[in-house]
Design an enzyme around this catalytic site. Structure first.
Site, PDB file in Angstrom:
ATOM      1  CG  LEU A  62      -2.039  -1.083   1.238  1.00 14.57           C
ATOM      2  CD1 LEU A  62      -2.663  -1.240   2.608  1.00 14.57           C
ATOM      3  CD2 LEU A  62      -2.841  -0.947   0.080  1.00 14.57           C
ATOM      4  CB  SER A  64       7.399   2.854   1.491  1.00 12.89           C
ATOM      5  OG  SER A  64       7.565   3.765   0.781  1.00 12.89           O
ATOM      6  N   GLY A  68       9.454   2.041   7.491  1.00  9.29           N
ATOM      7  CA  GLY A  68       9.103   0.430   6.987  1.00  9.29           C
ATOM      8  C   GLY A  68       7.778   0.604   5.637  1.00  9.29           C
ATOM      9  CG  ASP A 191       3.490  13.399  11.547  1.00  8.57           C
ATOM     10  OD1 ASP A 191       3.724  14.499  10.893  1.00  8.57           O
ATOM     11  OD2 ASP A 191       4.113  12.299  10.915  1.00  8.57           O
ATOM     12  CG  ASP A 429     -19.143   3.128  31.946  1.00  8.80           C
ATOM     13  OD1 ASP A 429     -18.304   2.901  31.048  1.00  8.80           O
ATOM     14  OD2 ASP A 429     -19.275   3.629  32.839  1.00  8.80           O
ATOM     15  CE1 TYR A 435     -18.168  11.680  29.551  1.00 11.14           C
ATOM     16  CE2 TYR A 435     -16.416  10.450  30.832  1.00 11.14           C
ATOM     17  CZ  TYR A 435     -17.070  11.810  30.486  1.00 11.14           C
ATOM     18  OH  TYR A 435     -16.676  12.891  31.081  1.00 11.14           O
ATOM     19  CD  GLU A 440     -18.052   0.800  27.094  1.00 14.76           C
ATOM     20  OE1 GLU A 440     -16.818   0.644  28.306  1.00 14.76           O
ATOM     21  OE2 GLU A 440     -18.508   2.012  27.103  1.00 14.76           O
ATOM     22  CG  ASP A 465      -9.523 -23.067  25.154  1.00 16.17           C
ATOM     23  OD1 ASP A 465      -8.421 -23.175  26.265  1.00 16.17           O
ATOM     24  OD2 ASP A 465      -9.820 -23.935  24.189  1.00 16.17           O
ATOM     25  CE  LYS A 471     -14.149 -29.230  29.852  1.00 14.56           C
ATOM     26  NZ  LYS A 471     -15.538 -29.470  30.337  1.00 14.56           N
TER      27      LYS A 471
END
EC number: 2.7.11.1
Length: 524
Positions: A62, A64, A68, A191, A429, A435, A440, A465, A471
């Site tokens: 996509l 650089s 990176g 930025d 909440d 809030y 949420e 798990d 379990k």
């Protein structure tokens, strides 16, 4: 007005000058009962074991950046496309730290990355990018985030040249809402620029995301920030002097608004040095030919945001509540009635006493649902959020009921609205901060037929798990909540009626029954 605006336009379109220089969510210890468990989306973001290639495969590159590249990747098992920020450890400019000891230098590098991870984990706002997973190997860090296919706001500016006031206000409201949320949580981005604003798709400005928190920092009201970071076009003059606060983000927003309305930056130049000299002076102009059709309210807001003395500059919250932004605000209308009614109804009927179920439903709603599934509820959330801080308070929830009353909706005719809202806050909440947070809201308001597919319930169960034993144990729950241990009293409260076979653990069938029970009263 003494400025070569045409050169500013040409230079701005061909350069992306980079000015370079270089939650703890749980509680350890003596938790007495399940009410002490803090539940929020950040608790689900942990460093994943194994190679990233076992979970994702690359689709395409996509873009650089300084440290990176960003890849579009698809999950091998499940939930669509993600953007993965690949950070090459060796790309960091180790010299800027003036550290000769390699171990100390590596620690400093890791500190910057972990800072970005920590910040992203803690943020829950519809206009801030969401972090899903973190991987690390010997050469790279991998940050897995939402993918927004619309590209950068920068590209839209280049293609459209400038925006009408309605579109510009819609963009700025979303950016300022995100910035307001950050500042409320004592975070300064440092930025803000069009390259760090992503669009959901190329054909809509309704949903944007602020990205790239690599330069962000926590701040306090008493201490001024001193690192000289940012991008030349958008950097505030006080940042150049290395003594500034969170209002440097407001300056950057003012620069963006100026560009949106005329197509070029207020401080231009042939190179970073030229631009910075103009920023240091802080002088800019509204060229008559380019600004004659722009409202005085818009220009006044720019002036307030580009006030040279940051002590006199308006805050993000004040900018968000300016006359010009409010003039173009999207308010709830008749066509939103069904979604609003369904959201309030689902919150009313939600029973949130089971902490394990709370954690599971928040995980599904915040991490597994798609942009399309969240779209209508996200729109309602933003419209209910009148002050734009990214959270719903008691007053805003009451206003939601009042709006339904104005539509002659029976839900709006409740006699005890304030009591209903108090109960909603008590149940929904999850993190008990007073809030309703974005995730949420989405998790509790969404149709349970969407939330509770077998695949999503299985993914939620697997979150707990961790040893894949089939379990959920006391130790696994303690690990999820960031606790050193869980008391027997707390574990018994969490188990509740879910442990049907009384083996002191929860299997998948018991987990599914628990999830349906907590939401049996939700409208489907």
């Amino acid at each position: 007005m003494g400025c070569s605006q045409s050169s500013n336009v040409k230079d701005f379109k061909t350069r992306r000058s980079k000015f370079t220089n270089g939650n703890n969510y749980g509680k350890s210890g003596n938790n007495k009962n399940s009410e002490d468990l803090a539940i929020n989306p950040g608790m689900y973001v942990r460093k994943k074991e194994g190679k990233i290639g076992e979970s994702y495969f690359k689709v395409r590159k996509l873009g650089s950046g300084a440290y990176g590249e960003v890849l579009l990747c698809r999950e091998k098992h499940g939930h669509g496309e993600k953007a993965i920020k690949v950070i090459k450890k060796s790309q960091f400019d180790k010299m800027k730290y003036s550290i000769t000891n390699k171990i100390e230098c590596d620690d400093k590098i890791h500190e910057e990355i972990y800072n970005e991870i920590s910040l992203l984990k803690s943020l829950d706002h519809p206009n801030i990018i969401k972090l899903f997973d973190v991987f690390e190997d010997k050469k790279y860090f991998y940050l897995v985030t939402e993918f927004y296919e619309g590209g950068e706001l920068f590209e839209q500016i280049i293609n459209r040249h400038k925006f009408d006031e309605c579109d510009a206000a819609n963009i700025m409201k979303q950016i300022l809402s995100g910035i307001c949320y950050l500042h409320k949580h004592n975070i300064v981005h440092r930025d803000i620029k069009p390259e760090n604003i992503l669009l959901e798709n190329k054909h809509s400005l309704l949903n944007i995301k602020i990205v790239d928190f690599g330069l962000s920092s926590f701040f306090s009201k008493d201490n001024k920030l001193r690192d000289r970071l940012g991008t030349a076009y958008y950097i505030a003059p006080e940042v150049l002097r290395k003594k500034y606060n969170e209002k440097c983000d407001v300056w950057s927003c003012g620069v963006i608004l100026y560009i949106l309305l005329c197509g070029y930056p207020p401080f231009g130049g042939q190179n970073d040095q030229d631009i910075i000299k103009k920023v240091e002076k802080g002088k800019y102009y509204f060229d008559f030919n380019d600004w004659k059709n722009i409202s005085e309210e818009a220009k006044e807001l720019i002036k307030l945001m580009l006030t040279y003395d940051y002590n006199k500059r308006i805050t993000a919250k004040e900018a968000l509540n300016s006359k010009w932004i409010k003039k173009y605000a999207n308010n709830i209308n008749k066509s939103d009635q069904k979604t609003l009614c369904g959201a309030l109804s689902n919150m009313r009927k939600f029973e949130g006493s089971q902490k394990l179920a709370q954690a599971a439903i928040l995980f599904i709603g915040s991490k597994l649902t798609t942009l399309e599934e969240r779209k209508e509820l996200t729109d309602i959330f933003k419209k209910l959020d009148k002050n734009g801080d990214g959270q719903l308070d008691k007053k805003e929830l009451i206003e939601g009921y009042n709006i339904l009353r104005s539509f002659k909706n029976e839900l709006g005719e409740l006699k005890n609205v304030e009591e209903e809202v108090d109960n909603i806050l008590k149940e929904v909440d999850f993190d008990k901060n007073g809030y309703i947070e974005y995730s949420e809201f989405i998790s509790v308001c969404m149709d349970k037929q969407i939330l509770f597919s077998e695949e999503r319930l299985r993914d939620a169960f697997n979150l707990f798990d961790t040893d894949k034993s089939g379990k959920i144990t006391k130790e696994e729950l303690a690990n999820l909540f960031g606790l050193t241990s869980i008391s027997e009293q707390m574990w018994n409260e969490v188990l509740g009626e879910a442990d049907k076979n009384k083996d002191n653990m929860i299997d998948f069938d018991e987990f599914v029954n628990m999830m349906h029970k907590i939401c049996d009263n939700k409208s489907s």
